[in-house]
Design an enzyme around this catalytic site. Structure first.
Site, PDB file in Angstrom:
ATOM      1  N   HIS A 143       0.831  -1.205   0.000  1.00  9.95           N
ATOM      2  CA  HIS A 143       0.000   0.000   0.000  1.00  9.95           C
ATOM      3  C   HIS A 143       0.862   1.250   0.000  1.00  9.95           C
ATOM      4  CE1 HIS A 143       0.606   0.710   4.409  1.00  9.95           C
ATOM      5  NE2 HIS A 143       0.618  -0.605   4.471  1.00  9.95           N
ATOM      6  N   ASP A 171      -0.600   4.251   0.808  1.00 11.12           N
ATOM      7  CA  ASP A 171      -1.136   5.182   1.804  1.00 11.12           C
ATOM      8  C   ASP A 171      -0.437   5.004   3.148  1.00 11.12           C
ATOM      9  OD1 ASP A 171      -2.507   2.651   1.884  1.00 11.12           O
ATOM     10  OD2 ASP A 171      -4.014   3.533   3.214  1.00 11.12           O
ATOM     11  N   GLU A 186      -5.237   0.845   2.594  1.00 11.85           N
ATOM     12  CA  GLU A 186      -4.949  -0.198   3.584  1.00 11.85           C
ATOM     13  C   GLU A 186      -5.015   0.360   4.987  1.00 11.85           C
ATOM     14  OE1 GLU A 186      -2.819  -3.036   6.169  1.00 11.85           O
ATOM     15  OE2 GLU A 186      -2.411  -0.909   5.859  1.00 11.85           O
TER      16      GLU A 186
END
Length: 377
Positions: free
Chosen positions: A68, A70, A135
């Site tokens: 991920h 993020d 996530e």
């Protein structure tokens, strides 16, 4: 200071402030490195979440790297030794939000692929990357949606390596080969509101619920097994009352199970209902299942990871299912073998998150060796 390609890419990724669910161009940056290697990139946007499915090859078996872009919010930036998105290297450590969780792993994915493809352009099977920006958030529009889309067209992953920070003391000392399930309960216990001076005219839901909560907290749900620790129950929120002289009319209780394969979500629900009903409570109860437990037993992926770690670091890796859950809970039900292997987790989500700079190169070398083990004769 001369930086390795892995460190350079990690720095570029960290300098993009991709607080969930914002990708901030990280996936585009990764794709700019993967496309020259022959990867085809498919942008899968669901709602406000950017996802990337990149693949080189059309045949099986498929080795997928998952991760991920993020990151969690920084917290008070004034408490950081350096601005959290400046990606500063100091005394051998790379500091920045996402350094460990998990932009360092993303950089290692890409550079491992670059070296592997250069050395093995005609490798068997396919290499893929499944990258999401959802996530750290609710995880409703990220990996789970990509997996649904892939399943709908019968596109399968055989082996999936997730770059979550799994290591404890040294890179590769711990591999997560499974995760416990996570089941949330949202309980409302009903009473009768009234004046504290006239309790006989009211019904206090706190008093009524307390014995049931005590029983739930003391219950031994199972003994665990050789792969998982015992199931745990934790109250996460309690709320009741409107004033100091008012008996509350209802009580809110949130709780969570982290459970192993000795139980199922349904078996836990049934046991909770039995305890609440025996205490003759008046209640409403909603459930949310975040993910079922999953386990990857010994097989090709576990052996490839252990052999790669041994070859690169000289260490023997420990298999573990401890900790929270991960996006592996969405991938494992497809039948793929799933492991988590990444940098040290000591500073994840903390102020001054950091990773030892040389560890990212070690990680990249491990990932490359795993590709050699799985996709070459």
């Amino acid at each position: 200071m001369t930086l390795s390609p892995t460190l350079e890419l990690a720095i570029d990724l960290i300098r993009r402030p991709s607080v969930t669910p914002d990708d901030a161009g990280c996936q585009e940056l990764m794709m700019s490195r993967l496309a020259p290697l022959g990867f085809g990139g498919e942008n899968m946007k669901f709602g406000d979440v950017d996802n990337l499915w990149a693949r080189r090859g059309s045949e099986g078996p498929v080795v997928a790297f998952a991760g991920h872009t993020d990151v969690v919010p920084t917290g008070p930036e004034k408490n950081w030794a350096h601005p959290p998105f400046d990606a500063i290297i100091r005394e051998g450590y790379l500091f920045g939000r996402g350094a460990a969780d998990m932009k360092g792993s993303l950089a290692a994915f890409v550079t491992a692929c670059e070296r592997f493809v250069a050395n093995h352009p005609d490798h068997r099977g396919s290499i893929a990357l499944l990258i999401t920006s959802d996530e750290e958030g609710p995880a409703h529009s990220g990996t789970v949606k990509v997996v649904e889309a892939l399943e709908a067209r019968n596109e399968k992953m055989d082996w999936c390596l997730i770059g979550e920070p799994s290591s404890t003391h040294h890179v590769g000392d711990v591999i997560k080969n499974g995760r416990r399930g996570s089941l949330h309960g949202y309980l409302t216990v009903h009473g009768i509101q009234g004046h504290v001076a006239y309790p006989h005219l009211a019904e206090n839901p706190v008093h009524r619920a307390a014995p049931a909560l005590t029983e739930l907290a003391a219950e031994q749900w199972d003994q665990g097994n050789e792969f998982f620790p015992a199931t745990t129950f934790q109250v996460t929120r309690v709320e009741a009352g409107t004033g100091s002289n008012v008996i509350p009319g209802e009580m809110l209780v949130h709780f969570n199970f982290r459970y192993c394969t000795e139980n199922t979500a349904d078996s836990l629900k049934a046991r909770v209902l039995d305890i609440l009903d025996r205490r003759e409570l008046r209640y409403d109860l909603q459930w949310h299942l975040s993910g079922e437990p999953f386990l990857t037993a010994n097989g090709a992926l576990v052996e490839a990871a252990r052999k790669a770690i041994r070859g690169v670091t000289g260490r023997e890796a420990e298999l573990s299912t401890s900790g929270g859950t991960s996006d592996g809970r969405f991938i494992a039900p497809t039948g793929a073998q799933v492991l988590e292997l990444g940098p040290l987790n000591a500073t994840i989500h903390k102020i001054d998150e950091c990773v030892k700079a040389e560890d990212l190169d070690t990680l990249s070398a491990i990932y490359e060796e795993m590709l050699v083990e799985l996709l070459t004769p």
